[in-house]
Design an enzyme around this catalytic site. Structure first.
Site, short mmCIF file in Angstrom:
data_model
loop_
_atom_site.label_atom_id
_atom_site.label_comp_id
_atom_site.label_asym_id
_atom_site.label_seq_id
_atom_site.Cartn_x
_atom_site.Cartn_y
_atom_site.Cartn_z
N ASP A 162 0.84 -1.20 0.00
CA ASP A 162 0.00 0.00 0.00
C ASP A 162 0.88 1.25 0.00
O ASP A 162 1.80 1.36 0.80
CB ASP A 162 -0.89 0.00 1.25
CG ASP A 162 -2.04 0.97 1.14
OD1 ASP A 162 -2.13 1.69 0.14
OD2 ASP A 162 -2.87 1.00 2.08
N HIS A 235 -8.31 -0.59 -9.35
CA HIS A 235 -8.18 0.37 -8.27
C HIS A 235 -7.04 1.35 -8.56
O HIS A 235 -7.17 2.56 -8.37
CB HIS A 235 -7.91 -0.38 -6.97
CG HIS A 235 -7.68 0.49 -5.77
ND1 HIS A 235 -8.68 1.24 -5.19
CD2 HIS A 235 -6.55 0.74 -5.05
CE1 HIS A 235 -8.18 1.91 -4.16
NE2 HIS A 235 -6.90 1.62 -4.06
#
Length: 323
Positions: A162, A235
């Site tokens: 992330d 995403h």
């Protein structure tokens, strides 16, 4: 990232601790504390005194172990900004705007102040939060308190790295700090936070290839996959904002959180940006879709439970509130 707790560290580590250090290094632990200011005489004065003196409080706690990199960023919400600061409102500061798509909604929830506490030691995060709340006393009520942790090699609980797309080098301040477009608030940053809960059992039923298609990266080595030519976007692609001026970045310092015994698994999203519209555009593309109707499929497994917007003023402006 490994934190050293030795007491004989080189004096080279003795650098000032900046409470508005938006670009603080990735740490092992964090606390995200959102509070509301109560409506009673003297409450705003108490809050003003505490936030103006935050730099000294961070130094007091952080000096015990400088390499643990304790920092705290304060964000102020639109509802209390005028009374707390006595200043005009930053150009883009407003309450979080709900984004309602056909299948999922980015909810808007209350929040007057955000304290983003970071350190490589959880106990130092805890101690700073304890002293902060002690100073604020009954001038505030706690709305949300989330303790995050760094998960392996900066992965979220879905298993993917992330923050790979975070800006670096000269692109970092250019993407996160307000410039001459709003002269009164140069050096400040817009902060948007959301608390997501994941449906881990449903996510685990997908194959690795299906998960990678949703995220837009390979799971093992984090390499980008090719963007879809048409139809459903990943995403990664939906969070890439471009226009005639080029690509617009934000800085994420997301943290996993959870309690396996309670069946709670989540990601606390926090994005710092020079322009709030960039982060808002990302959410619009995620929840409504691009084209509309083709929402970010990560939302089928991750539900947004909170949504707040704050402005983190420069350290000098924050300290000046004492006057």
């Amino acid at each position: 990232m490994t934190a050293s707790t030795s007491s004989d560290q080189s004096f080279a580590g003795r650098v000032p601790i900046a409470p508005q250090q938006v670009d603080a290094p990735l740490t092992r632990s964090a606390i995200f504390l959102v509070v509301g200011v109560v409506d009673r005489p003297g409450a705003m004065d108490t809050v003003r005194e505490v936030v103006a003196g935050l730099e000294g409080l961070v130094k007091t706690v952080g000096f015990r172990d400088l390499p643990a990199q304790l920092s705290c960023t304060v964000g102020i919400g639109a509802r209390v900004w005028p009374e707390l600061t006595g200043l005009s409102t930053p150009a883009e500061l407003h309450p979080f705007k709900e984004v309602r798509g056909a299948a999922h909604t980015a909810v808007s929830t209350p929040g007057d102040l955000l304290f983003h506490i970071r350190s490589n030691r959880q106990d130092m995060c805890f101690e700073l939060e304890r002293l902060l709340l002690g100073g604020l006393g009954d001038a505030v009520t706690t709305i949300d308190e989330t303790s995050g942790f760094r998960y392996f090699d900066a992965r979220d609980l879905l298993g993917f790295v992330d923050g790979t797309a975070n800006p670096v080098g000269p692109n970092l301040p250019a993407s996160t700090l307000v410039g001459d477009e709003d002269p009164q608030f140069v050096g400040g940053s817009y902060v948007l936070v959301q608390k997501y809960l994941h449906q881990m059992s449903s996510w685990a039923k997908l194959s690795t290839e299906q998960q990678e298609a949703i995220i837009g990266r390979r799971k093992a080595d984090d390499l980008e996959l090719d963007d879809a030519v048409e139809g459903q976007k990943s995403h990664k692609t939906l969070n890439t904002i471009t226009d005639d001026a080029g690509e617009h970045d934000i800085l994420r310092d997301n943290m996993p959180f959870g309690s396996p015994g309670q069946g709670e698994f989540g990601t606390y999203f926090i994005g710092y940006a020079r322009h709030l519209w960039v982060t808002e555009k990302m959410l619009e593309r995620m929840f409504i879709g691009d084209p509309p109707g083709l929402h970010d499929r990560i939302l089928d497994f991750s539900e947004a439970r909170t949504g707040c917007v704050f402005f983190a003023p420069s350290a000098s402006l924050l300290a000046g509130l004492a006057g």
